[in-house]
Write a protein that holds these residues in place. Sequence first.
Motif, PDB file in Angstrom:
ATOM      1  N   UNK A   1       0.700   5.244  -1.281  1.00  0.00           N
ATOM      2  CA  UNK A   1       0.544   4.957   0.134  1.00  0.00           C
ATOM      3  C   UNK A   1      -0.404   3.785   0.346  1.00  0.00           C
ATOM      4  N   UNK A   2      -1.531   3.784  -0.381  1.00  0.00           N
ATOM      5  CA  UNK A   2      -2.488   2.682  -0.245  1.00  0.00           C
ATOM      6  C   UNK A   2      -1.853   1.366  -0.685  1.00  0.00           C
ATOM      7  N   UNK A   3      -0.978   1.427  -1.695  1.00  0.00           N
ATOM      8  CA  UNK A   3      -0.315   0.207  -2.158  1.00  0.00           C
ATOM      9  C   UNK A   3       0.577  -0.377  -1.071  1.00  0.00           C
ATOM     10  N   UNK A   4       1.282   0.488  -0.348  1.00  0.00           N
ATOM     11  CA  UNK A   4       2.150   0.032   0.730  1.00  0.00           C
ATOM     12  C   UNK A   4       1.330  -0.586   1.859  1.00  0.00           C
ATOM     13  N   UNK A   5       0.178   0.007   2.159  1.00  0.00           N
ATOM     14  CA  UNK A   5      -0.677  -0.490   3.237  1.00  0.00           C
ATOM     15  C   UNK A   5      -1.296  -1.840   2.880  1.00  0.00           C
ATOM     16  N   UNK A   6      -1.374  -2.146   1.609  1.00  0.00           N
ATOM     17  CA  UNK A   6      -2.000  -3.382   1.146  1.00  0.00           C
ATOM     18  C   UNK A   6      -0.987  -4.410   0.663  1.00  0.00           C
ATOM     19  N   UNK A   7       0.267  -4.204   0.983  1.00  0.00           N
ATOM     20  CA  UNK A   7       1.338  -5.097   0.539  1.00  0.00           C
ATOM     21  C   UNK A   7       1.127  -6.532   1.004  1.00  0.00           C
ATOM     22  N   UNK A   8       0.510  -6.723   2.174  1.00  0.00           N
ATOM     23  CA  UNK A   8       0.290  -8.062   2.722  1.00  0.00           C
ATOM     24  C   UNK A   8      -0.709  -8.888   1.906  1.00  0.00           C
ATOM     25  N   UNK A  39     -12.966   5.202   3.754  1.00  0.00           N
ATOM     26  CA  UNK A  39     -12.238   5.350   2.480  1.00  0.00           C
ATOM     27  C   UNK A  39     -11.042   4.401   2.453  1.00  0.00           C
ATOM     28  N   UNK A  40     -10.298   4.332   3.548  1.00  0.00           N
ATOM     29  CA  UNK A  40      -9.127   3.434   3.607  1.00  0.00           C
ATOM     30  C   UNK A  40      -9.538   1.971   3.453  1.00  0.00           C
ATOM     31  N   UNK A  41     -10.582   1.573   4.188  1.00  0.00           N
ATOM     32  CA  UNK A  41     -10.955   0.159   4.100  1.00  0.00           C
ATOM     33  C   UNK A  41     -11.634  -0.152   2.767  1.00  0.00           C
ATOM     34  N   UNK A  42     -12.296   0.832   2.158  1.00  0.00           N
ATOM     35  CA  UNK A  42     -12.851   0.623   0.821  1.00  0.00           C
ATOM     36  C   UNK A  42     -11.715   0.370  -0.167  1.00  0.00           C
ATOM     37  N   UNK A  43     -10.655   1.158  -0.087  1.00  0.00           N
ATOM     38  CA  UNK A  43      -9.500   0.971  -0.977  1.00  0.00           C
ATOM     39  C   UNK A  43      -8.865  -0.401  -0.754  1.00  0.00           C
ATOM     40  N   UNK A  44      -8.787  -0.820   0.508  1.00  0.00           N
ATOM     41  CA  UNK A  44      -8.250  -2.148   0.812  1.00  0.00           C
ATOM     42  C   UNK A  44      -9.176  -3.221   0.232  1.00  0.00           C
TER      43      UNK A  44
END
Length: 83
Positions: A1-8, A39-44
């Motif tokens: 899921x995190x990979x999809x959110x960071x596709x850009x 957590x989400x923005x750290x992963x990004x």
Amino acid sequence: MADEANEDIKAMSFEQALEALERIVDDLERGDVPLDKSIRIYERGEALKIHCDRLLKAAEDKVEKIRLSRDGKPAGTEPLDAE
């Protein structure tokens, strides 16, 4: 899921990714971001860092230094880390 959110991130230039990473660091340092968003923005941020590292390594691989002849004139190039 995190990979999809960071596709850009893959399409970002080094400068764009670095700017986005700096915004994330600022947000996290302020400490007013809810835990789940932190957590989400750290992963990004981690994905941006990896992207920046990859782009920087690619740029470093292209860097060459000029080789000079005995009389001080340019005689070609060699890899930066040839010494």
